[in-house]
Design a protein around this motif. Structure first.
Motif, short mmCIF file in Angstrom:
data_model
loop_
_atom_site.label_atom_id
_atom_site.label_comp_id
_atom_site.label_asym_id
_atom_site.label_seq_id
_atom_site.Cartn_x
_atom_site.Cartn_y
_atom_site.Cartn_z
N GLN A 146 0.81 -1.21 0.00
CA GLN A 146 0.00 0.00 0.00
C GLN A 146 0.85 1.27 0.00
OE1 GLN A 146 -3.04 0.30 -0.62
NE2 GLN A 146 -3.98 -1.68 -0.19
N HIS A 147 1.93 1.29 0.77
CA HIS A 147 2.76 2.50 0.81
C HIS A 147 3.34 2.82 -0.56
CE1 HIS A 147 5.65 -0.79 1.40
NE2 HIS A 147 6.58 0.03 0.97
N MET A 148 3.58 1.79 -1.38
CA MET A 148 4.10 2.02 -2.72
C MET A 148 3.04 2.68 -3.61
SD MET A 148 6.04 -1.59 -3.41
CE MET A 148 7.17 -2.31 -2.21
N LEU A 149 1.79 2.22 -3.51
CA LEU A 149 0.72 2.79 -4.33
C LEU A 149 0.54 4.27 -4.05
CD1 LEU A 149 -2.08 0.05 -4.31
CD2 LEU A 149 -0.26 0.42 -5.97
N PHE A 150 0.68 4.66 -2.78
CA PHE A 150 0.46 6.05 -2.40
C PHE A 150 1.74 6.87 -2.36
CE2 PHE A 150 -3.34 3.91 -0.92
CZ PHE A 150 -4.34 4.80 -1.27
N GLY A 151 2.87 6.25 -2.72
CA GLY A 151 4.13 6.97 -2.75
C GLY A 151 4.57 7.48 -1.40
#
Length: 305
Positions: A177-182
């Protein structure tokens, strides 16, 4: 419930980046014309041409601007989203948001509309106001079924109602999830459950008012044991008092019992399969296992993303 389409093939060029207003600002009092004029930097002569076309043809300002090629359809949609405080990340202002976040980056697409439809069905079902307060766990039988994609977009869709929404990444095996939201993983869920952090370390998502993310944090060697601690139940009780909606991303069913434990702790579960990939027996087995817990099954969806 409806299977998910992965969106439109062609889209108009969006406007340049403009900061998203905070809820409660005075932007709602501004006209669509003012917003389009600002974002396109139209001069007085261009505005007068639009107004003349508007009077001659009896159209709206935005339609007149599009007809004269002084604005795009996406400019008008952006202006509407700003006027009504509808979080929308235009291409120039998306920052590090992944293109998978269609509800944020392309909120007027067919794919985003499906998420709004699912949101509506949930709010009339297990998440209805007259139901007990529950978080919603998103589960899938296998890796690659689209569970993380679905959880992220559904959380954005809930936040677009103007209500506080928390997305929890509880996939302590393959968090994304942290990757999707940068965003940086930082301190998160595992740190809270291990007693190494307070319960309010969630991060606000830039550009999407009302949406917060609780990342996994440090990857632990014992994720299932952490989830079964009383501290997880206490955490869920706490966030359900602080947020209007809580969506929880879980590990794939093939990773073990994690997702089933999480579903029971959340109180409601939505199961995701992937068309032409997920085996029906695996999907049925997961639904049956959830059914033996205290969790309410919100539905089963086939993902085409």
């Amino acid at each position: 419930m409806t299977a998910i389409d992965d969106g439109l093939d062609t889209r108009p060029d969006p406007p340049a980046a403009v900061s998203t207003p905070e809820p409660g600002s005075q932007l709602v009092d501004r006209s669509i014309g003012d917003l389009i004029r600002e974002v396109r930097k139209l001069d007085a002569r261009q505005v007068e041409l639009i107004l003349q076309h508007q009077r001659q043809h009896g159209t709206r300002f935005g339609d007149a601007a599009i007809a004269l090629k002084l604005a795009s359809r996406d400019d008008v949609l952006w202006a509407l989203s700003q006027q009504f405080h509808y979080p929308y990340a235009a291409e120039g202002g998306r920052g590090d948001l992944s293109n998978e976040l269609v509800t944020a980056t392309d909120p007027f697409s067919d794919a985003a509309e499906v998420f709004r439809d699912v949101r509506s069905q949930l709010l009339m079902g297990v998440l209805a106001p007259d139901q007990p307060r529950r978080a919603l766990a998103i589960l899938s039988p296998d890796v690659g079924d689209g569970k993380t994609y679905f959880a992220a977009n559904l959380a954005v869709a809930f936040s677009q109602l103007g209500e506080s929404t928390l997305l929890i990444d509880a996939d302590m095996r393959t968090p994304r999830q942290h990757m999707l939201f940068g965003m940086q993983p930082g301190t998160g869920l595992s740190n809270i459950l291990a007693g190494r952090a307070a319960a309010d370390v969630e991060q606000d998502v830039p550009g999407l008012p009302g949406l917060s993310l609780l990342t996994v944090g440090t990857l632990p060697p014992n994720p299932l044991e952490l989830m079964q601690r009383p501290s997880f139940s206490f955490l869920m009780q706490d966030v359900l008092t602080r947020f209007d909606h809580v969506v929880v991303d879980t590990p794939a069913g093939v990773r073990g019992a994690d997702s089933r434990v999480l579903a029971a702790r959340c109180g409601a579960a939505l199961v995701i399969g992937r068309r032409n990939r997920t085996r029906m027996d695996a999907l049925q087995d997961l639904v049956q296992q959830i059914g033996r817990s205290h969790a309410k099954i919100a539905g089963v969806l086939l993902n085409e993303h």
